[in-house]
Design a protein around this motif. Structure first.
Motif, short mmCIF file in Angstrom:
data_model
loop_
_atom_site.label_atom_id
_atom_site.label_comp_id
_atom_site.label_asym_id
_atom_site.label_seq_id
_atom_site.Cartn_x
_atom_site.Cartn_y
_atom_site.Cartn_z
N LEU A 164 9.88 2.46 8.63
CA LEU A 164 9.32 3.23 7.52
C LEU A 164 7.80 3.04 7.49
CD1 LEU A 164 11.93 2.77 4.66
CD2 LEU A 164 11.70 4.65 6.31
N SER A 165 7.13 3.99 6.88
CA SER A 165 5.67 4.01 6.92
C SER A 165 5.05 2.87 6.12
CB SER A 165 5.15 5.35 6.37
OG SER A 165 5.59 6.41 7.18
N VAL A 166 3.93 2.40 6.63
CA VAL A 166 3.07 1.49 5.86
C VAL A 166 2.32 2.35 4.85
CG1 VAL A 166 1.16 -0.16 5.97
CG2 VAL A 166 2.83 -0.02 7.85
N ASP A 167 2.34 1.96 3.59
CA ASP A 167 1.72 2.78 2.56
C ASP A 167 1.19 1.90 1.44
OD1 ASP A 167 0.89 5.15 1.27
OD2 ASP A 167 2.70 6.19 1.95
N MET A 168 0.77 2.55 0.35
CA MET A 168 0.23 1.83 -0.80
C MET A 168 1.31 1.66 -1.85
SD MET A 168 -2.83 1.54 0.36
CE MET A 168 -3.60 0.73 -1.05
N CYS A 169 1.22 0.56 -2.61
CA CYS A 169 2.16 0.35 -3.71
C CYS A 169 1.48 -0.46 -4.81
CB CYS A 169 3.42 -0.37 -3.23
SG CYS A 169 3.22 -2.16 -3.00
N ARG A 170 2.08 -0.43 -5.99
CA ARG A 170 1.61 -1.25 -7.10
C ARG A 170 2.32 -2.60 -7.08
NH1 ARG A 170 -1.65 0.82 -10.83
NH2 ARG A 170 -1.88 3.08 -11.04
N LEU A 171 1.86 -3.50 -7.95
CA LEU A 171 2.41 -4.85 -7.98
C LEU A 171 3.89 -4.89 -8.32
CD1 LEU A 171 -0.47 -6.86 -9.72
CD2 LEU A 171 0.31 -7.10 -7.36
N ASP A 172 4.36 -3.93 -9.12
CA ASP A 172 5.75 -3.97 -9.57
C ASP A 172 6.70 -3.27 -8.61
OD1 ASP A 172 4.81 -1.44 -10.01
OD2 ASP A 172 5.46 -1.30 -12.10
N ALA A 173 6.20 -2.76 -7.49
CA ALA A 173 7.06 -2.06 -6.53
C ALA A 173 7.84 -3.07 -5.67
CB ALA A 173 6.23 -1.15 -5.64
N GLN A 174 9.03 -2.69 -5.25
CA GLN A 174 9.87 -3.54 -4.42
C GLN A 174 9.48 -3.35 -2.94
OE1 GLN A 174 12.08 -5.79 -5.72
NE2 GLN A 174 11.17 -5.15 -7.65
N ARG A 175 8.27 -3.78 -2.62
CA ARG A 175 7.77 -3.65 -1.25
C ARG A 175 7.02 -4.94 -0.87
NH1 ARG A 175 7.35 1.46 1.15
NH2 ARG A 175 5.40 0.89 2.19
N ASN A 176 6.78 -5.11 0.41
CA ASN A 176 6.05 -6.29 0.90
C ASN A 176 4.55 -6.02 0.85
OD1 ASN A 176 8.48 -7.66 1.59
ND2 ASN A 176 8.59 -6.48 3.50
N ARG A 177 3.85 -6.80 0.08
CA ARG A 177 2.39 -6.66 0.01
C ARG A 177 1.67 -7.75 0.80
NH1 ARG A 177 4.26 -6.56 -4.98
NH2 ARG A 177 3.40 -8.65 -5.35
N ASN A 178 2.38 -8.79 1.20
CA ASN A 178 1.77 -9.93 1.91
C ASN A 178 1.91 -9.76 3.41
OD1 ASN A 178 1.00 -11.86 -0.33
ND2 ASN A 178 3.16 -11.51 -0.83
N PHE A 179 0.80 -10.04 4.10
CA PHE A 179 0.78 -9.92 5.56
C PHE A 179 0.31 -11.23 6.17
CE2 PHE A 179 0.38 -5.61 4.01
CZ PHE A 179 1.19 -4.88 4.88
N ILE A 180 0.66 -11.39 7.44
CA ILE A 180 0.20 -12.53 8.23
C ILE A 180 -0.67 -12.00 9.35
CG2 ILE A 180 0.89 -14.49 9.67
CD1 ILE A 180 3.55 -14.51 8.13
N MET A 181 -1.92 -12.45 9.40
CA MET A 181 -2.85 -12.02 10.44
C MET A 181 -2.67 -12.92 11.67
SD MET A 181 -6.18 -11.43 7.98
CE MET A 181 -7.21 -10.85 9.34
N THR A 182 -2.46 -12.30 12.83
CA THR A 182 -2.26 -13.07 14.05
C THR A 182 -3.21 -12.62 15.15
OG1 THR A 182 -0.55 -11.54 14.81
CG2 THR A 182 0.17 -13.43 13.50
#
Length: 255
Positions: free
Chosen positions: A237-255
């Motif tokens: 599924l697409s990477v997109d924008m969301c608000r804080l209350d959305a059931q999506r992953n907002r945290n990423f790990i930079m490698t």
């Protein structure tokens, strides 16, 4: 000591002080304030009353003139008076950051990296629709991951996090509102136009606030406050924008 005035304690018996009683009106006029800048958002204000300080000086001279050494009690009294005359107040100023009037100047700092979300899905590019997707890659598919370039910006006034530009080859990530929701897109933009972004909300769509907590990093849109780059729990599924209350992953790990 009837008829004795404090100014008589001066060596020449003269006085530079008037005999006007201290009233709220003239006391307010005599009060001076000296603000000292400690850091952004924090000031030290020192206030003092000039006339009252003169009276204290006269009082000390009077004690000396009478040839009576100050007792422990009188020292405490003078200390209390001085404490009342000099007042230190910490003033906490809350600055509401206004992105519309902010200035962003691009630095020479650039970083290359790849992104995984906290479900260990990697970010890839679907070149057919020019959209980023989050996919769990198998052992030999590591080359499919997108390599991002991060450019830092100096922000005036300063903010507590990094302001960055994210790009993939000649495309830059941008966020804008469409129908009440923020959307993440890939756009081409002149490097010259992205050197300094001052009071231009259209170009601010390319900027994100980068915040790191441990190994996790979030990217919040500058032009759409409260909206974050995110991935879905589902695959492809697409990477997109969301608000804080959305059931999506907002945290990423930079490698």
């Amino acid at each position: 000591m009837s008829g004795f005035h404090l100014f008589q304690a001066l060596p020449d018996g003269s006085s530079d002080f008037d005999d006007k009683p201290a009233t709220p009106a003239n006391m307010e006029q005599d009060v001076q304030y000296k603000p000292l800048r400690l850091e952004d958002g924090l000031e030290l204000v020192v206030s003092h009353n000039k006339k009252s300080m003169q009276y204290v000086a006269t009082l000390i001279l009077a004690v000396n003139r009478l040839k009576k050494p100050p007792t422990h009690c009188s020292i405490e009294l003078c200390s209390d008076i001085l404490d009342c005359l000099v007042e230190e107040t910490i003033v906490k100023t809350i600055v509401n950051f206004d992105a519309k009037n902010a200035k962003y100047i691009r630095s020479d700092s650039e970083t290359q990296f790849a992104l995984n979300d906290i479900s260990n899905k990697s970010i890839i590019l679907d070149s057919g629709v020019m959209k980023l997707q989050a996919v769990t890659l198998q052992g030999g598919d590591g080359d499919c991951r997108v390599n991002f370039k991060l450019s830092k910006f100096y922000t005036f006034p300063a903010v507590s996090c990094e302001t960055v530009l994210l790009s993939i080859n000649k495309y830059n990530l941008s966020s804008s509102v469409n129908g009440g929701n923020a959307e993440l897109t890939l756009e081409m933009c002149s490097e010259e136009n992205l050197k300094n972004i001052n009071n231009d909300m259209k170009l601010q769509r390319f900027l994100f606030y980068k915040r790191a907590e441990g190994t996790h990093t979030t990217f919040e849109s500058v032009s759409c406050p409260g909206w974050f780059i995110s991935t879905d729990e589902e695959e492809h599924l697409s990477v997109d924008m969301c608000r804080l209350d959305a059931q999506r992953n907002r945290n990423f790990i930079m490698t």
